[in-house]
Design a protein around this motif. Structure first.
Motif, short mmCIF file in Angstrom:
data_model
loop_
_atom_site.label_atom_id
_atom_site.label_comp_id
_atom_site.label_asym_id
_atom_site.label_seq_id
_atom_site.Cartn_x
_atom_site.Cartn_y
_atom_site.Cartn_z
N ALA A 90 124.01 28.02 28.65
CA ALA A 90 122.93 28.54 27.81
C ALA A 90 121.55 28.22 28.39
CB ALA A 90 123.05 27.96 26.39
N GLY A 91 121.53 27.61 29.58
CA GLY A 91 120.26 27.35 30.25
C GLY A 91 119.54 26.11 29.76
N ARG A 92 120.25 25.21 29.05
CA ARG A 92 119.60 24.03 28.50
C ARG A 92 119.53 22.89 29.52
NH1 ARG A 92 122.39 22.53 23.03
NH2 ARG A 92 120.33 21.69 22.55
N VAL A 93 118.63 21.94 29.24
CA VAL A 93 118.57 20.72 30.04
C VAL A 93 119.48 19.70 29.36
CG1 VAL A 93 117.10 18.85 30.89
CG2 VAL A 93 116.18 21.18 30.74
N VAL A 94 120.50 19.23 30.08
CA VAL A 94 121.44 18.25 29.52
C VAL A 94 121.05 16.86 30.00
CG1 VAL A 94 123.85 17.50 29.44
CG2 VAL A 94 123.31 19.95 29.40
#
Ligand code: ADP
Ligand code: MG
Length: 203
Positions: free
Chosen positions: A85-89
Motif C-alpha cells: 500500500a506504499g506505507r512506511v513500516v
C-alpha cells in the motif's frame, strides 16, 4: 513493493521504543502514512508468542521457531500489505534480533538461523536497519527500576555484550543496509542522527 521497510535493533534499553515514537511523530507530521509495529508481536498470534517467549522458560530451539512463526505471520498479515500500500513500516526488531540474541547471545547455529530467515522472509527484508549501539552497562542503568524485567532483560551483562557484538558484526557485513547510531549520546543527539539517517533514505 512501493513502501519503505525500516527496522530498529539494539539491546534492551538502547532507546529503540523511545526513538521510534519520535520518528513516527516526525514522519506523521510530514504527511507520510506510517505503520508502526514490533517483533515478536504485530499480530494476535505474534503477541501471544511474545507473552510466551518473554515470560515462560522454553528450550532455545523452541524460542527460535516461535520467533520465526511470529515473523511469518507478521510478514503475511501486516508488513507485506503495508508495503504494497506504499506505507512506511517502522518495525521494532526483525530477523537481525534473532541472529543477535539467539545466534550470538545463546549460541544457536548461525547457518540454520540464516536459512530460516531466508525462507520466512521470502525476499521481504528491511531496506534500512537502524542499530542503536550502546554498552550494556549504560542500557542496564537506564532500565533499572523502570519495570519488572522480562526473561531477556534478566540476562547478565556478558550475554548483552555478545548480543551487542553480534549486532555490530551484522552491521559490518551489510553496511549499505545498516546505520549504526551511538545510542549512549543524549536523547536529542540520538534523535537528530536518526532523523538524518531516515530522511536520507526517503529522499
Ligand atoms: N539517549 C538516551 N539517553 C538517556 N536515556 C535514554 C536514551 N534513550 C532512551 N533512554 C531511556 O532509556 C529507557 C529505555 O529506553 P527504550 O526506548 O524503552 O529502549 P528499548 O526500546 O531499546 O528497550 C527509557 O527510560 C528511555 O527514556
Ligand atoms: Mg522497546
Amino acid at each position: 513493493m512501493s513502501g519503505l521497510f525500516v527496522s530498529f535493533e539494539g539491546i534492551d534499553g538502547a532507546g529503540k521504543s523511545t526513538h521510534i515514537a519520535r520518528l513516527h511523530q516526525h514522519l506523521f507530521s510530514r504527511g507520510l502514512d506510517v505503520c508502526l509495529t514490533r517483533e515478536p508481536g504485530g499480530t494476535p498470534l505474534g503477541e501471544s508468542i511474545r507473552e510466551w517467549v518473554l515470560h515462560q522458560p522454553v528450550d532455545v530451539l523452541t524460542e527460535v521457531l516461535l520467533m520465526f512463526a511470529a515473523r511469518a505471520e507478521h510478514l503475511r498479515q501486516v508488513i507485506r500489505p503495508a508495503l504494497q500500500a506504499g506505507r512506511v513500516v517502522l518495525c521494532d526488531r526483525f530477523s537481525d534480533a534473532t541472529l543477535a540474541y539467539q545466534g550470538a547471545g545463546r549460541g544457536v547455529d548461525r547457518v540454520m538461523l540464516r536459512d530460516l530467515a531466508t525462507q520466512v522472509e521470502a525476499g521481504t527484508r528491511p531496506s534500512l536497519t537502524v542499530l542503536f549501539d550502546v554498552p550494556p552497562a549504560v542500557s542496564r542503568a537506564r532500565l533499572e527500576g523502570l519495570k519488572a524485567p522480562d526473561r531477556f532483560e534478566r540476562e547478565q551483562q556478558d550475554f548483552f555484550e555478545r548480543v551487542r557484538q553480534g549486532y555490530l558484526a551484522l552491521a559490518q557485513a551489510e553496511p549499505e543496509r545498516f546505520v549504526v547510531l551511538d545510542a549512549s549520546q543524549p536523547m536529542d543527539a540520538v534523535t537528530a542522527a536518526l532523523l538524518r539517517a531516515v530522511e536520507a533514505r526517503l529522499g
